[in-house]
Design a protein around this motif. Structure first.
Motif, short mmCIF file in Angstrom:
data_model
loop_
_atom_site.label_atom_id
_atom_site.label_comp_id
_atom_site.label_asym_id
_atom_site.label_seq_id
_atom_site.Cartn_x
_atom_site.Cartn_y
_atom_site.Cartn_z
N TYR A 39 -9.24 2.60 -7.60
CA TYR A 39 -9.72 3.80 -6.93
C TYR A 39 -10.61 4.66 -7.80
O TYR A 39 -10.83 5.83 -7.53
N ASP A 73 0.87 -1.16 0.00
CA ASP A 73 0.00 0.00 0.00
C ASP A 73 0.92 1.22 0.00
O ASP A 73 1.53 1.54 1.00
N PRO A 117 -7.31 -0.51 1.75
CA PRO A 117 -6.60 -0.63 0.48
C PRO A 117 -7.39 -1.44 -0.54
O PRO A 117 -7.15 -2.63 -0.73
N ARG A 171 -6.80 7.13 -2.98
CA ARG A 171 -7.92 6.86 -2.05
C ARG A 171 -8.55 8.16 -1.56
O ARG A 171 -9.76 8.26 -1.42
N HIS A 197 -7.35 -1.73 -3.62
CA HIS A 197 -6.62 -2.38 -4.72
C HIS A 197 -6.23 -3.81 -4.35
O HIS A 197 -6.08 -4.66 -5.22
N HIS A 229 -1.20 4.94 -3.73
CA HIS A 229 -2.52 4.37 -3.42
C HIS A 229 -3.27 5.25 -2.43
O HIS A 229 -4.47 5.49 -2.57
#
Ligand code: SAH
Length: 213
Positions: free
Chosen positions: A50, A3, A36, A11, A38, A7
């Motif tokens: 996202y 993460d 997370p 987010r 993803h 990312h």
């Protein structure tokens, strides 16, 4: 399972997007900002994780659109320690949101492949549902009833009676009802036999299917 700052940045943009679409519950927004997403999708789809979109996962199913997850969770009005039943574990993303809110989560999935995958994956991320169950959500989970809230994350052609009867008085059932298009529907249990019903517009889900696969 990485993460990164990238990312995290994406987010925060996602949180801004769903806020713009009308989500106001801070705890829900925080959960979306923290989880997370993803990692709940196959790595090839990283670029889409996202975006505010549903996406294919295993067994011909989908991870719900973040806005939809937030909308349903907001309607559920989860308080810490609430006992919540989810129908349709899928990727476990909605389950993780409920765990972030401090709920005691029970979640049922009828696809064995998804059940097995998510059962291993969620604890790795630190999300410990009370119980993930391989079974048929139409029946609810009698042995753990009653629940403060029940959330159905697949399109139900009709409202399964056991779900209504497994709510506490004051408990809430959030369920998308319909065949091709679903109307997001909230039932609040007022009394043993009395339910208040509210409708919140159209959504599209994969179907709630009967029996295990
Ligand atoms: N909450 C999930 C959404 C997955 S899509 C997520 O965030 O990823 C809906 C899921 O409901 C699918 O995984 C599907 O297999 C499951 N499902 C469909 N019918 C069901 C039933 N009768 N009982 C339990 N799960 C069911």
């Amino acid at each position: 399972m990485k993460d990164t700052f990238k990312h995290k940045g994406l987010r925060q943009q996602l949180v801004a997007t769903i806020k713009n679409k009308g989500i106001t519950n801070e705890a829900v927004l925080n959960a979306i900002g923290k989880i997370p997403r993803h990692l709940f999708m196959d790595s090839g789809f990283l670029d889409y994780a996202y975006k505010d979109m549903a996406f294919p996962i295993a067994a011909d199913q989908t991870i719900s659109q973040p806005y939809t997850v937030a909308f349903q969770t907001e309607l559920l009005q989860v308080k810490k320690e609430d006992k919540i039943l989810e129908i349709g574990t899928g990727s476990g993303y909605q389950t993780a949101v409920l765990c972030e809110l401090g709920a005691k989560v029970y979640s049922i999935e009828r696809q064995q492949e998804l059940f097995k995958k998510t059962n291993i994956f969620l604890p790795k991320l630190g999300y410990r549902a009370k119980k993930l169950i391989f079974g048929d959500g139409y029946k609810g989970l009698k042995e753990e009833a009653p629940f403060d809230g029940i959330i159905v994350t697949a399109g139900a052609p009709f409202v399964p009676k056991p779900l209504l009867s497994q709510l506490k008085i004051g408990g809430r059932l959030v369920i998308p009802v319909g065949e091709d298009v679903q109307i997001m529907t909230l039932f609040i249990r007022k009394d043993t036999k009395e339910f208040e019903q509210h409708e919140f517009g159209e959504f599209r889900f994969v179907p709630l299917l009967e029996d295990k696969n």
